[in-house]
Design a protein around this motif. Structure first.
Motif, mmCIF file in Angstrom:
data_model
loop_
_atom_site.group_PDB
_atom_site.id
_atom_site.type_symbol
_atom_site.label_atom_id
_atom_site.label_comp_id
_atom_site.label_asym_id
_atom_site.label_seq_id
_atom_site.Cartn_x
_atom_site.Cartn_y
_atom_site.Cartn_z
ATOM 1 N N LEU A 238 0.899 -1.293 0.135
ATOM 2 C CA LEU A 238 0.083 0.220 0.155
ATOM 3 C C LEU A 238 0.857 1.282 -0.106
ATOM 4 N N LEU A 239 1.789 1.249 0.847
ATOM 5 C CA LEU A 239 2.748 2.396 0.859
ATOM 6 C C LEU A 239 3.537 2.664 -0.422
ATOM 7 N N GLY A 240 3.981 1.451 -1.134
ATOM 8 C CA GLY A 240 4.250 1.698 -2.483
ATOM 9 C C GLY A 240 3.544 2.136 -3.437
ATOM 10 N N SER A 241 2.389 1.851 -3.271
ATOM 11 C CA SER A 241 1.254 2.436 -4.277
ATOM 12 C C SER A 241 1.287 3.932 -4.021
ATOM 13 N N PHE A 242 1.115 4.443 -2.941
ATOM 14 C CA PHE A 242 1.019 5.980 -2.252
ATOM 15 C C PHE A 242 2.457 6.633 -2.999
ATOM 16 N N ALA A 243 3.387 5.661 -2.946
ATOM 17 C CA ALA A 243 4.732 6.303 -3.302
ATOM 18 C C ALA A 243 4.833 6.481 -4.871
ATOM 19 N N ALA A 244 4.115 5.438 -5.543
ATOM 20 C CA ALA A 244 4.023 5.662 -6.940
ATOM 21 C C ALA A 244 3.319 7.036 -7.622
ATOM 22 N N LEU A 245 1.896 6.976 -6.747
ATOM 23 C CA LEU A 245 1.356 8.287 -6.791
ATOM 24 C C LEU A 245 1.960 9.755 -6.687
ATOM 25 N N ALA A 246 2.731 9.377 -5.633
ATOM 26 C CA ALA A 246 3.827 10.496 -4.975
ATOM 27 C C ALA A 246 4.675 11.042 -6.175
ATOM 28 N N ALA A 247 5.140 10.017 -6.858
ATOM 29 C CA ALA A 247 6.262 10.208 -7.946
ATOM 30 C C ALA A 247 5.527 10.690 -9.153
ATOM 31 N N ALA A 248 4.288 10.192 -9.382
ATOM 32 C CA ALA A 248 3.604 10.670 -10.551
ATOM 33 C C ALA A 248 3.414 12.295 -10.390
ATOM 34 N N ALA A 249 2.793 12.453 -8.924
ATOM 35 C CA ALA A 249 2.666 13.692 -8.852
ATOM 36 C C ALA A 249 3.754 14.671 -8.833
ATOM 37 N N ILE A 250 4.961 14.146 -8.562
ATOM 38 C CA ILE A 250 6.295 15.112 -8.767
ATOM 39 C C ILE A 250 6.574 15.221 -10.063
ATOM 40 N N ASP A 251 6.304 14.180 -10.680
ATOM 41 C CA ASP A 251 6.792 14.346 -12.446
ATOM 42 C C ASP A 251 5.679 15.276 -12.811
ATOM 43 N N THR A 252 4.432 15.221 -12.552
ATOM 44 C CA THR A 252 3.331 15.997 -13.392
ATOM 45 C C THR A 252 3.677 17.382 -12.982
ATOM 46 N N ALA A 253 3.969 17.570 -11.504
ATOM 47 C CA ALA A 253 4.200 18.942 -11.375
ATOM 48 C C ALA A 253 5.325 19.422 -12.062
ATOM 49 N N ASN A 254 6.777 18.753 -12.285
ATOM 50 C CA ASN A 254 7.590 19.163 -12.766
ATOM 51 C C ASN A 254 7.419 19.432 -14.394
ATOM 52 N N LEU A 255 6.589 18.736 -15.098
ATOM 53 C CA LEU A 255 6.225 18.738 -16.346
ATOM 54 C C LEU A 255 5.231 20.273 -16.382
ATOM 55 N N LEU A 256 4.378 20.231 -15.276
ATOM 56 C CA LEU A 256 3.725 21.472 -15.397
ATOM 57 C C LEU A 256 4.871 22.758 -15.322
ATOM 58 N N ALA A 257 5.720 22.561 -14.263
ATOM 59 C CA ALA A 257 6.459 23.772 -14.084
ATOM 60 C C ALA A 257 7.322 24.011 -15.214
ATOM 61 N N GLU A 258 7.897 22.848 -16.083
ATOM 62 C CA GLU A 258 8.597 23.172 -17.281
ATOM 63 C C GLU A 258 7.788 23.627 -18.385
ATOM 64 N N THR A 259 6.484 23.232 -18.427
ATOM 65 C CA THR A 259 5.419 23.784 -19.567
ATOM 66 C C THR A 259 5.383 25.199 -19.231
ATOM 67 N N ARG A 260 4.933 25.565 -17.662
ATOM 68 C CA ARG A 260 4.861 26.953 -17.428
ATOM 69 C C ARG A 260 5.963 27.804 -17.868
ATOM 70 N N SER A 261 6.966 27.242 -17.406
ATOM 71 C CA SER A 261 8.252 27.909 -17.770
ATOM 72 C C SER A 261 8.626 28.115 -19.315
ATOM 73 N N ALA A 262 8.341 27.249 -20.236
ATOM 74 C CA ALA A 262 8.425 27.108 -21.660
ATOM 75 C C ALA A 262 7.529 28.032 -22.004
ATOM 76 N N LEU A 263 6.164 28.158 -21.442
ATOM 77 C CA LEU A 263 5.383 29.130 -22.056
ATOM 78 C C LEU A 263 5.817 30.465 -21.595
ATOM 79 N N ALA A 264 6.335 30.856 -20.474
ATOM 80 C CA ALA A 264 6.718 32.121 -19.876
ATOM 81 C C ALA A 264 8.071 32.449 -20.766
ATOM 82 N N GLY A 265 8.877 31.303 -20.926
ATOM 83 C CA GLY A 265 9.931 31.750 -22.011
ATOM 84 C C GLY A 265 9.495 32.169 -23.416
ATOM 85 N N LEU A 266 8.538 31.395 -24.035
ATOM 86 C CA LEU A 266 8.031 31.846 -25.225
ATOM 87 C C LEU A 266 7.440 33.343 -25.058
ATOM 88 N N GLU A 267 6.604 33.197 -24.008
ATOM 89 C CA GLU A 267 5.994 34.782 -23.970
ATOM 90 C C GLU A 267 7.146 35.914 -24.053
#
Length: 662
Positions: A238-267
């Motif tokens: 169960l804790l491993g499942s939560f860890a997978a979700l946490a890793a996905a959340a971090i990856d998603t957040a990083n992707l969103l941050a990169e996307t926002r950064s890229a958008l800001a860079g494009l702007e």
């Protein structure tokens, strides 16, 4: 559990007066043993309550067969209870995982999602503390990111090196680790800082699972208790499942941050492109303006005005001596405009020669493209100055060639002389004066003297060009042919020229001028004679200690003849009494003889008439004619002395005897 058992559990409670089904002896012998346990299952009783029916049957002395049946029913009921609890637990776990996944789908704040994961892990595993650490690639360790249930500040600020403590071991090996007693477990390396933090928190049993992104560990998710505890496989999973979700959340957040950064860079890039487009348009505009200025013969100040409009500032051309020396030298050496306080300085140079600078006033913040525009304008300015200099030098050579021809009398065709002068905007039919100029600040250094002479030549050429005259180099100095303005005298012109040239070359310049000369196209030989007069005047000034001054030959009279290095007797006689000589030659009169007798008789008309044997009125008429030819001041002491000297020189030149009367 069988269908019958489920249906029994779902039956309504018996009516009043019905037998108590919880009694071990209720109902038929075949199957009545399950009844009390079904009721316990229906109530959700604790595991200890399932011992009561067996204990009651023994107390009542029921048969061994009946007690065995009850024990079998109890075992079956406990299995059913365990299965139901497991399903409820899995349902809660799945619900928590679903809610966490739902949170991830609407991820807005990474910290909030990670806190929710840690909180749910702590709740489902029933631990005292849950926390999450992330790896730091720069420092090569892992640090606490989120904690839940922690009370120790030192623990919340822990950093674990790879392989240090349980968390460091999980981060290093990418495998889950669990310990039921942390301080007694020697599978991982204990350090003072980590053990101190764990002890402050009071933790004993710790479970850690890796946060994985692909094959890379990015952190560790922990669940811990402050007492000894054995974590089961289901809890680790169960804790491993939560860890997978946490890793996905971090990856998603990083992707969103990169996307926002890229958008800001494009702007930002879009804004920069817009700004650069505007700047490029301005640069193109100034290029077109500068090209137009060059083609239509614009000057340095026209270039400065055009750049001022494009850069929305004040751009001025400054001489090399007027610009800030350090900034100007830096701009020349680097080839770029440099900032000087609130101004920008762009050197206007040709090779190693500084011609001046373009100065952008009060504009400290300058876009790089605008800076390049200022530098390009400085380059265009240097090209204009060089072109003007080349044109001026060519014009100076042409002016010098024409004056050389006049001095040497090589070209006597009036029409050709007039045409050549007209191309130089000079009028040889006007009244001119010939001026001889020479530097007085002599030096032993030949190079310095040559440089000073070049400066004198450049200044004289510029003066001649602006005054519609001619200039040439001759006899170690400079000769000028300048027109006389109405009411101007040769003396005034000589003095102004001496001051002007001296200021231009920063050294004393002595200037001697000839008497006014006219109709040079018809009488080009007059230029050579006038130049000789100017040189004699120049020599007289130097002999009299008047270096750096200007004067005309007519200011010296016979003194100029005495002081000059070359004795021009004929010229002196012609300047002094030439008009009287010419009058006698044309009319056959005796004005010269009358003048000689007049001075010999002590300027007495009565004695003169006796000397000449004529009537006194005749003497008076002749002297009146002389006055009209020589001027009203001819009898002043200075003029009278010069006239007497000229009369004697004239008689000597024609071989006539001198009068002996005193």
């Amino acid at each position: 559990m069988s269908r019958d058992h489920v249906q029994s559990a779902e039956r309504p409670a018996p009516a009043a007066g019905a037998p108590d089904r919880a009694h071990p002896d209720a109902g038929p012998a075949t199957g009545g043993a399950e009844t009390p346990f079904l009721e316990l299952l229906a109530r959700g009783a604790s595991a200890e309550a399932y011992e009561q029916p067996v204990l009651l049957a023994r107390a009542e002395g029921l048969s061994a067969e009946r007690i065995t049946a009850l024990q079998q029913a109890r075992a079956l009921a406990l299995r059913v209870r365990a299965e139901l609890e497991g399903r409820r637990r899995r349902e809660a776990e799945l619900s928590a995982l679903f809610e966490t996944a739902h949170d991830l789908a609407g991820l807005r704040d990474l910290d909030a999602v990670l806190r929710a994961i840690v909180q749910r892990a702590r709740s489902l595993l029933g631990t005292d503390v849950a926390y999450l650490s992330l790896n730091d690639p720069v420092r090569g360790d892992t640090y606490m990111r989120v904690t839940e249930g922690s009370v120790a500040a030192r623990f919340q600020q822990l950093r674990l090196g790879m392989g240090e403590g349980l968390g460091g071991l999980v981060a290093q090996t990418a495998r889950p680790y669990v310990t039921d007693d942390y301080f007694r477990d020697d599978r991982f390396r204990h350090t003072h800082s980590i053990d101190t933090g764990v002890r402050d928190e009071g933790l004993v049993a710790i479970l850690g699972v890796p946060l994985m992104l692909g094959h890379h560990v990015i952190g560790v998710l922990f669940a811990a208790d402050r007492r000894a505890r054995v974590f089961e496989r289901e809890q680790i999973a169960l804790l491993g499942s939560f860890a997978a979700l946490a890793a996905a959340a971090i990856d998603t957040a990083n992707l969103l941050a990169e996307t926002r950064s890229a958008l800001a860079g494009l702007e930002r890039a879009n804004e920069i492109i817009k700004d650069r487009s505007a700047v490029i348009e301005r640069a193109s505009d100034v290029h077109d303006r500068l090209a137009e200025l060059v083609l239509r013969g614009g000057g340095v100040h026209d270039v400065a005005a055009a750049v001022s409009q494009v850069l929305d500032g004040t751009v001025e051309f400054a001489e090399a001596t007027a610009a800030p020396a350090p900034a100007l030298e830096s701009s020349r050496a680097e080839g770029h405009a440099v900032r000087h306080r609130d101004d920008w300085i762009a050197a206007v140079a040709a090779g190693d020669e500084l011609l001046g600078a373009l100065v952008l006033r009060g504009h400290p913040g300058l876009d790089p493209v605008d800076q390049r525009t200022l530098e390009r304008a400085a380059m265009v300015t240097s090209l204009l100055l060089l072109a003007r200099r080349s044109a001026a030098e060519a014009e100076q050579r042409v002016r010098g060639e024409l004056l050389d021809d006049l001095l040497d009398a090589r070209d006597r065709d009036p029409r050709l002389l007039r045409e050549r002068a007209a191309r130089l905007h000079a009028d040889l039919d006007a009244t001119h004066a010939v001026l001889a100029a020479r530097l007085e600040g002599g030096t032993a250094d030949a190079d310095e003297e040559a440089d000073a002479r070049r400066r004198l030549w450049a200044a004289a050429s510029h003066l001649a060009a602006t005054r519609r005259g001619l200039a040439a180099t001759r006899d170690g100095g400079t000769v000028l042919l300048l027109p006389l303005a109405p009411g101007d005298t040769a003396t005034d012109l000589a003095r102004r020229t001496a001051r002007h040239l001296g200021t231009a070359v920063h050294e004393p310049v002595t200037v001697g001028a000839s008497a006014p000369v006219e109709h040079l196209t018809a009488h080009p030989e007059a230029v050579a004679a006038a130049y000789a007069d100017a040189r004699r005047c120049l020599d007289a000034l130097r002999l009299l200690g008047r270096s750096g001054d200007g004067s005309a030959a007519e200011d010296f009279g016979f003194l100029g003849l005495l002081l000059a290095g070359e004795r021009d007797i004929a010229g002196f006689v012609d300047r002094t009494i030439g008009q009287v000589v010419a009058y006698d030659e044309r009319r056959g009169t005796e004005l010269l003889r009358t003048l000689d007798a007049y001075f010999a008789c002590g300027m007495s008309p009565a004695r003169t008439k006796d000397e000449l044997h004529v009537h006194v009125n005749t003497v008076a008429q002749r002297l009146e004619r002389v006055g009209r030819l020589l001027g009203d001041d001819w009898q002043s002491p200075a003029r009278a002395l010069e006239i007497q000297l000229a009369l004697r020189l004239h008689r000597l030149s024609v071989g006539a005897p001198l009068s002996t009367r005193r």
